[in-house]
Enzyme design. Structure first.
Site, PDB file in Angstrom:
ATOM      1  N   ARG A  62       3.014   1.337  -0.438  1.00 44.64           N
ATOM      2  CA  ARG A  62       3.028   2.203  -1.620  1.00 44.64           C
ATOM      3  C   ARG A  62       2.090   3.387  -1.482  1.00 44.64           C
ATOM      4  O   ARG A  62       2.320   4.456  -2.059  1.00 44.64           O
ATOM      5  CB  ARG A  62       2.706   1.392  -2.872  1.00 44.64           C
ATOM      6  CG  ARG A  62       3.895   0.618  -3.392  1.00 44.64           C
ATOM      7  CD  ARG A  62       3.505  -0.261  -4.545  1.00 44.64           C
ATOM      8  NE  ARG A  62       3.066  -1.568  -4.127  1.00 44.64           N
ATOM      9  CZ  ARG A  62       2.244  -2.346  -4.813  1.00 44.64           C
ATOM     10  NH1 ARG A  62       1.754  -1.929  -5.955  1.00 44.64           N
ATOM     11  NH2 ARG A  62       1.908  -3.525  -4.361  1.00 44.64           N
ATOM     12  N   GLU A  99      -5.316  -9.528  -4.193  1.00 41.48           N
ATOM     13  CA  GLU A  99      -5.201 -10.250  -5.472  1.00 41.48           C
ATOM     14  C   GLU A  99      -4.232 -11.415  -5.328  1.00 41.48           C
ATOM     15  O   GLU A  99      -4.391 -12.449  -5.956  1.00 41.48           O
ATOM     16  CB  GLU A  99      -4.722  -9.273  -6.562  1.00 41.48           C
ATOM     17  CG  GLU A  99      -4.852  -9.822  -7.976  1.00 41.48           C
ATOM     18  CD  GLU A  99      -4.245  -8.918  -9.040  1.00 41.48           C
ATOM     19  OE1 GLU A  99      -3.689  -7.859  -8.707  1.00 41.48           O
ATOM     20  OE2 GLU A  99      -4.322  -9.311 -10.218  1.00 41.48           O
TER      21      GLU A  99
HETATM   22  O1  LIG Z   1      -7.336  -3.607  -4.278  1.00 45.98           O
HETATM   23  P1  LIG Z   1      -6.482  -4.651  -3.613  1.00 45.98           P
HETATM   24  O2  LIG Z   1      -6.724  -6.030  -4.164  1.00 45.98           O
HETATM   25  O3  LIG Z   1      -6.592  -4.626  -2.131  1.00 45.98           O
HETATM   26  O4  LIG Z   1      -4.960  -4.354  -4.004  1.00 45.98           O
HETATM   27  C1  LIG Z   1      -4.401  -3.076  -3.978  1.00 45.98           C
HETATM   28  C2  LIG Z   1      -3.348  -2.966  -2.937  1.00 45.98           C
HETATM   29  O5  LIG Z   1      -2.286  -3.904  -3.187  1.00 45.98           O
HETATM   30  C3  LIG Z   1      -1.043  -3.234  -3.089  1.00 45.98           C
HETATM   31  O6  LIG Z   1      -0.529  -3.245  -1.791  1.00 45.98           O
HETATM   32  P2  LIG Z   1       0.251  -4.486  -1.147  1.00 45.98           P
HETATM   33  O7  LIG Z   1      -0.648  -5.144  -0.147  1.00 45.98           O
HETATM   34  O8  LIG Z   1       0.831  -5.345  -2.221  1.00 45.98           O
HETATM   35  O9  LIG Z   1       1.371  -3.812  -0.285  1.00 45.98           O
HETATM   36  P3  LIG Z   1       2.568  -2.768  -0.506  1.00 45.98           P
HETATM   37  O10 LIG Z   1       1.928  -1.418  -0.714  1.00 45.98           O
HETATM   38  O11 LIG Z   1       3.276  -2.866   0.799  1.00 45.98           O
HETATM   39  O12 LIG Z   1       3.392  -3.192  -1.688  1.00 45.98           O
HETATM   40  C4  LIG Z   1      -1.357  -1.812  -3.513  1.00 45.98           C
HETATM   41  O13 LIG Z   1      -0.389  -0.894  -3.043  1.00 45.98           O
HETATM   42  C5  LIG Z   1      -2.721  -1.578  -2.936  1.00 45.98           C
HETATM   43  O14 LIG Z   1      -2.665  -1.079  -1.609  1.00 45.98           O
HETATM   44  N1  LIG Z   2      -1.568  -6.270 -10.205  1.00 48.74           N
HETATM   45  C1  LIG Z   2      -1.116  -5.424  -9.261  1.00 48.74           C
HETATM   46  N2  LIG Z   2      -0.103  -4.581  -9.528  1.00 48.74           N
HETATM   47  C2  LIG Z   2       0.355  -3.735  -8.573  1.00 48.74           C
HETATM   48  N3  LIG Z   2      -0.153  -3.660  -7.352  1.00 48.74           N
HETATM   49  C3  LIG Z   2      -1.158  -4.482  -7.047  1.00 48.74           C
HETATM   50  N4  LIG Z   2      -1.877  -4.639  -5.913  1.00 48.74           N
HETATM   51  C4  LIG Z   2      -2.778  -5.624  -6.135  1.00 48.74           C
HETATM   52  N5  LIG Z   2      -2.692  -6.097  -7.378  1.00 48.74           N
HETATM   53  C5  LIG Z   2      -1.687  -5.399  -7.969  1.00 48.74           C
END
Ligand SMILES: O=P(O)(O)OC[C@H]1O[C@H](OP(=O)(O)OP(=O)(O)O)[C@H](O)[C@@H]1O
Ligand SMILES: Nc1ncnc2[nH]cnc12
Length: 177
Positions: A62, A99
């Site tokens: 993302r 998370e």
């Molecule tokens: O502060 P944190 O606890 O590290 O969480 C935030 C991260 O989680 C999500 O990515 P995700 O790993 O779900 O991957 P994606 O972008 O591929 O959906 C989001 O895009 C952030 O990069």
């Molecule tokens: N609650 C949440 N919603 C969307 N992206 C996330 N990445 C980590 N936690 C998330």
């Protein structure tokens, strides 16, 4: 709150108990599908750049969506931080807790250079694990992490405090919930 921030908040959808019970997932797909909302998000992130930037780093997946247009608007290059097994060259890697799981991130060993002025862009700051690991990868190459900007900060998860502990530098968010 300005009009862009209100629009952004209105276009992010809460999905309770996804991807697992107890997590309220912040879904950015309605925002991305709305051209005014998407433009507002990019403009607000660009406005958080503290000065000249050489490279914008974005994290898979993302983070890429916002980091690439922000890089273009800032006249900066774009460097991807990716999940394992995706970058073809030699990489540095960093593991951390999310998370809703565990993750490892990688960066090409020759992506940055000492003194490069780097800004990190991501969609969500939750626990801070992703930004913390990315900051370590950037600093590991001797680059200067000038600022971290995220679209949405989940304040209740206290990721900002974790980043202070990790020495990840300054951070600002377009909206905080
Ligand atoms: O502060 P944190 O606890 O590290 O969480 C935030 C991260 O989680 C999500 O990515 P995700 O790993 O779900 O991957 P994606 O972008 O591929 O959906 C989001 O895009 C952030 O990069
Ligand atoms: N609650 C949440 N919603 C969307 N992206 C996330 N990445 C980590 N936690 C998330």
């Amino acid at each position: 709150m300005n009009a862009n921030q209100q629009l952004i908040l209105d276009l992010i959808r809460d999905v309770p108990d996804w991807p697992k019970p107890g997590v309220v997932f912040k879904d950015i797909t309605p925002l991305l599908a709305d051209p005014r909302g998407f433009a507002a998000a990019v403009d607000e992130l660009v406005a958080l750049a503290p000065g000249p930037i050489d490279i914008v780093v974005g994290m898979e997946a993302r983070g890429f969506i916002f980091a690439a247009p922000v890089a273009l608007k800032l006249g900066a290059g774009f460097v991807p931080v990716r999940k394992p097994g995706k970058l073809p060259g030699k990489v540095h890697e960093q593991s951390f807790a999310l998370e809703y799981g565990h993750e490892t991130l990688t960066i090409h060993t020759d992506a940055l250079w000492p003194g490069a002025r780097v800004m990190v862009i991501d969609d969500v700051l939750a626990t801070g694990g992703t930004v913390g690991a990315t900051a370590a990868l950037i600093k590991g190459q001797g680059a200067e992490l000038v600022h971290v900007a995220v679209l949405m900060e989940l304040g209740f998860l206290e990721g900002r405090g974790r980043l202070v502990e990790l020495g990840a530098g300054t951070l600002s968010a377009v909206v905080t919930v």
